[in-house]
Design an enzyme around this catalytic site. Structure first.
Site, PDB file in Angstrom:
ATOM      1  N   ARG A 254       0.883  -1.179   0.000  1.00 24.16           N
ATOM      2  CA  ARG A 254       0.000   0.000   0.000  1.00 24.16           C
ATOM      3  C   ARG A 254       0.912   1.217   0.000  1.00 24.16           C
ATOM      4  O   ARG A 254       1.670   1.446   0.952  1.00 24.16           O
ATOM      5  CB  ARG A 254      -0.914   0.027   1.222  1.00 24.16           C
ATOM      6  CG  ARG A 254      -1.623   1.356   1.381  1.00 24.16           C
ATOM      7  CD  ARG A 254      -2.763   1.324   2.357  1.00 24.16           C
ATOM      8  NE  ARG A 254      -3.875   0.552   1.818  1.00 24.16           N
ATOM      9  CZ  ARG A 254      -5.104   0.536   2.354  1.00 24.16           C
ATOM     10  NH1 ARG A 254      -5.360   1.239   3.443  1.00 24.16           N
ATOM     11  NH2 ARG A 254      -6.064  -0.183   1.807  1.00 24.16           N
TER      12      ARG A 254
ATOM     13  N   HIS B  54      -7.636   0.941  -6.463  1.00 29.87           N
ATOM     14  CA  HIS B  54      -7.796   0.000  -5.344  1.00 29.87           C
ATOM     15  C   HIS B  54      -8.475  -1.260  -5.898  1.00 29.87           C
ATOM     16  O   HIS B  54      -9.632  -1.556  -5.568  1.00 29.87           O
ATOM     17  CB  HIS B  54      -8.627   0.659  -4.246  1.00 29.87           C
ATOM     18  CG  HIS B  54      -8.543  -0.001  -2.904  1.00 29.87           C
ATOM     19  ND1 HIS B  54      -7.697  -1.080  -2.649  1.00 29.87           N
ATOM     20  CD2 HIS B  54      -9.191   0.254  -1.731  1.00 29.87           C
ATOM     21  CE1 HIS B  54      -7.838  -1.430  -1.376  1.00 29.87           C
ATOM     22  NE2 HIS B  54      -8.733  -0.657  -0.808  1.00 29.87           N
TER      23      HIS B  54
ATOM     24  N   GLN C 273     -10.219  -4.042  -3.657  1.00 33.49           N
ATOM     25  CA  GLN C 273     -11.496  -3.623  -3.083  1.00 33.49           C
ATOM     26  C   GLN C 273     -12.650  -3.882  -4.048  1.00 33.49           C
ATOM     27  O   GLN C 273     -13.692  -4.421  -3.681  1.00 33.49           O
ATOM     28  CB  GLN C 273     -11.440  -2.120  -2.743  1.00 33.49           C
ATOM     29  CG  GLN C 273     -12.734  -1.585  -2.186  1.00 33.49           C
ATOM     30  CD  GLN C 273     -13.053  -2.179  -0.827  1.00 33.49           C
ATOM     31  OE1 GLN C 273     -12.223  -2.127   0.064  1.00 33.49           O
ATOM     32  NE2 GLN C 273     -14.254  -2.737  -0.659  1.00 33.49           N
TER      33      GLN C 273
ATOM     34  N   ASP D 214     -17.774   6.678  -0.618  1.00 37.03           N
ATOM     35  CA  ASP D 214     -16.457   6.479   0.008  1.00 37.03           C
ATOM     36  C   ASP D 214     -16.138   7.755   0.784  1.00 37.03           C
ATOM     37  O   ASP D 214     -16.792   8.796   0.586  1.00 37.03           O
ATOM     38  CB  ASP D 214     -15.406   6.185  -1.078  1.00 37.03           C
ATOM     39  CG  ASP D 214     -14.041   5.784  -0.497  1.00 37.03           C
ATOM     40  OD1 ASP D 214     -13.943   5.546   0.730  1.00 37.03           O
ATOM     41  OD2 ASP D 214     -13.065   5.710  -1.277  1.00 37.03           O
TER      42      ASP D 214
ATOM     43  N   CYS E 237     -16.411   1.077   0.967  1.00 37.87           N
ATOM     44  CA  CYS E 237     -15.233   0.227   1.198  1.00 37.87           C
ATOM     45  C   CYS E 237     -14.767   0.275   2.644  1.00 37.87           C
ATOM     46  O   CYS E 237     -14.043  -0.619   3.085  1.00 37.87           O
ATOM     47  CB  CYS E 237     -14.108   0.623   0.249  1.00 37.87           C
ATOM     48  SG  CYS E 237     -13.416   2.253   0.568  1.00 37.87           S
TER      49      CYS E 237
ATOM     50  N   ARG F 205     -13.394  -9.112   1.450  1.00 35.08           N
ATOM     51  CA  ARG F 205     -11.983  -8.802   1.202  1.00 35.08           C
ATOM     52  C   ARG F 205     -11.129 -10.033   1.500  1.00 35.08           C
ATOM     53  O   ARG F 205     -10.195 -10.349   0.758  1.00 35.08           O
ATOM     54  CB  ARG F 205     -11.516  -7.621   2.085  1.00 35.08           C
ATOM     55  CG  ARG F 205     -12.140  -6.269   1.761  1.00 35.08           C
ATOM     56  CD  ARG F 205     -11.758  -5.745   0.395  1.00 35.08           C
ATOM     57  NE  ARG F 205     -10.320  -5.655   0.189  1.00 35.08           N
ATOM     58  CZ  ARG F 205      -9.554  -4.626   0.574  1.00 35.08           C
ATOM     59  NH1 ARG F 205     -10.099  -3.578   1.165  1.00 35.08           N
ATOM     60  NH2 ARG F 205      -8.246  -4.607   0.336  1.00 35.08           N
TER      61      ARG F 205
HETATM   62  N1   CP Z   1     -11.261  -0.653   2.386  1.00 35.37           N
HETATM   63  C1   CP Z   1      -9.971  -0.706   2.772  1.00 35.37           C
HETATM   64  O1   CP Z   1      -9.058  -0.855   1.964  1.00 35.37           O
HETATM   65  O2   CP Z   1      -9.790  -0.574   4.112  1.00 35.37           O
HETATM   66  P1   CP Z   1      -8.404  -0.374   4.854  1.00 35.37           P
HETATM   67  O3   CP Z   1      -7.920   1.007   4.508  1.00 35.37           O
HETATM   68  O4   CP Z   1      -8.752  -0.496   6.303  1.00 35.37           O
HETATM   69  O5   CP Z   1      -7.435  -1.416   4.389  1.00 35.37           O
HETATM   70  N1  NVA Z   2     -10.459   6.334  -0.954  1.00 36.18           N
HETATM   71  C1  NVA Z   2     -10.000   5.882   0.333  1.00 36.18           C
HETATM   72  C2  NVA Z   2     -10.081   4.411   0.422  1.00 36.18           C
HETATM   73  C3  NVA Z   2      -9.673   3.838   1.744  1.00 36.18           C
HETATM   74  C4  NVA Z   2      -9.732   2.333   1.775  1.00 36.18           C
HETATM   75  C5  NVA Z   2      -8.567   6.333   0.548  1.00 36.18           C
HETATM   76  O1  NVA Z   2      -7.787   6.290  -0.404  1.00 36.18           O
HETATM   77  O2  NVA Z   2      -8.236   6.770   1.654  1.00 36.18           O
END
Ligand code: CP
Ligand code: NVA
Length: 312
Positions: free
Chosen positions: A109, A136, A139, A227, A266, A294
């Site tokens: 990440r 993502h 997701q 989101d 998400c 997930r």
């Molecule tokens: N939806 C998602 O990716 O959650 P996290 O940021 O907790 O991994």
């Molecule tokens: N759009 C959000 C998703 C988190 C899982 C972010 O990037 O923070």
């Protein structure tokens, strides 16, 4: 040391894949979910080691990959970007070369999508995108599995995105071009799609409609998705919260959608901002099924990058 001679199976973006590959992964996800419910944990990745590099916060991605790898008989090493030499200017490419000599796969990440691509380009083991500022994909695979469990083929779904044009939406745009659902995107001009996203929208043809009107976009929708209004790395939180105020998914908006419609997010969610508590915790919300999925999807993606496409 694992130096593969066959082409590496990275999982970087949904748009990299043909329909059939994503279908294979979804089927494997459903099969692994069923087996787990029956008390079976096929050790498809026995003794494989997954490095998990997290430059940013995570609950679901981090825990589902960690638990998923263990359920498959493998092991994990959790690494926060801050603790690695990456934070002292070791290059991403050198990090990838070194890690490839220790571990069997890497999930990362990292906000910079270019860094993800650089890591994958230099790695000699599979790399999985655990979220960048641009996409993502893991997701959205879980979202599709969740929709199909509740309502059937995603190709027939009329989906509405309400909020800003962020990374999760980008992966939904990629999915729409592949799965053929309809996607109505309701975003304000100030937080609308980037040039890159517009090009991807173009590729999906008439399956995607772009508007700044959340009500028009939600009429008759089978699925409404929200989101957070402030994604990781966004610096303009106050302005976003002000500008996105008319884009809250509340009961009035849900009432415009189809009778059997669903709500997804998400997570993490902010009740009272992008979604009202009534919708988030209401009967149409499947956000916790989505979060659970997930795990099952992560396991299937892990198996797939190691060349496993079905259960015996
Ligand atoms: N939806 C998602 O990716 O959650 P996290 O940021 O907790 O991994
Ligand atoms: N759009 C959000 C998703 C988190 C899982 C972010 O990037 O923070």
């Amino acid at each position: 040391m694992t130096l593969s001679t066959t082409p590496l199976r990275h999982f970087l973006d949904l748009k990299d894949f043909p329909y059939q590959t994503l279908r294979t992964i979804l089927k494997l996800s459903a099969d692994l979910k069923k087996r787990l419910a029956e008390g079976e944990r096929p050790e498809l990745l026995k003794d494989k080691v997954l490095a998990m590099i997290f430059e940013r916060e995570s609950t679901r991605t981090r825990v589902s990959f960690d638990v998923g790898m263990r359920q498959l008989g493998g092991q994990t090493i959790m690494l926060s970007g801050k603790e690695m030499q990456l934070s002292r200017e070791e290059t991403i490419a050198d990090t990838a070369r070194v890690m490839s000599r220790y571990v069997d796969a890497i999930i990362i990440r990292i906000l910079s999508h270019d860094d993800l691509l650089e890591l994958a380009g230099a790695a000699s083991v599979p790399v999985i995108n655990g979220l960048t500022q641009l996409s993502h994909p893991c997701q959205v695979m879980a979202d599709i599995l969740t929709y199909e469990e509740h309502r059937g083929p995603i190709s027939e779904a009329k989906i509405t995105w309400v909020g800003d044009a962020n990374n999760v939406l980008a992966s939904w745009i990629h999915a729409t071009a592949i799965f053929g659902n309809t996607l109505n995107i309701a975003v304000p001009d100030a937080y609308g799609p980037s040039q890159g996203m517009l090009a991807d929208i173009e590729k999906a043809g008439n399956k995607i409609n772009l508007t700044d009107d959340p009500k028009a976009a939600s009429e008759g929708a089978d699925l409404i998705i929200a989101d957070t209004w402030v994604s990781m790395g966004d610096k303009d939180a106050d302005d976003r919260l002000r500008t996105l105020e008319p884009y809250r998914v509340d009961q009035d908006l849900m009432d415009l959608s189809a009778k059997g419609s669903l709500f997804m997010h998400c997570l993490p969610a902010h009740r009272g901002d992008e979604v009202s508590a009534q919708v988030m915790d209401g009967p149409k919300s499947v956000v916790f099924d989505e979060a659970e999925n997930r795990l099952h999807v992560q396991k299937a993606i892990l198996a797939w990058v190691f060349g496993i496409e079905s259960l015996s």
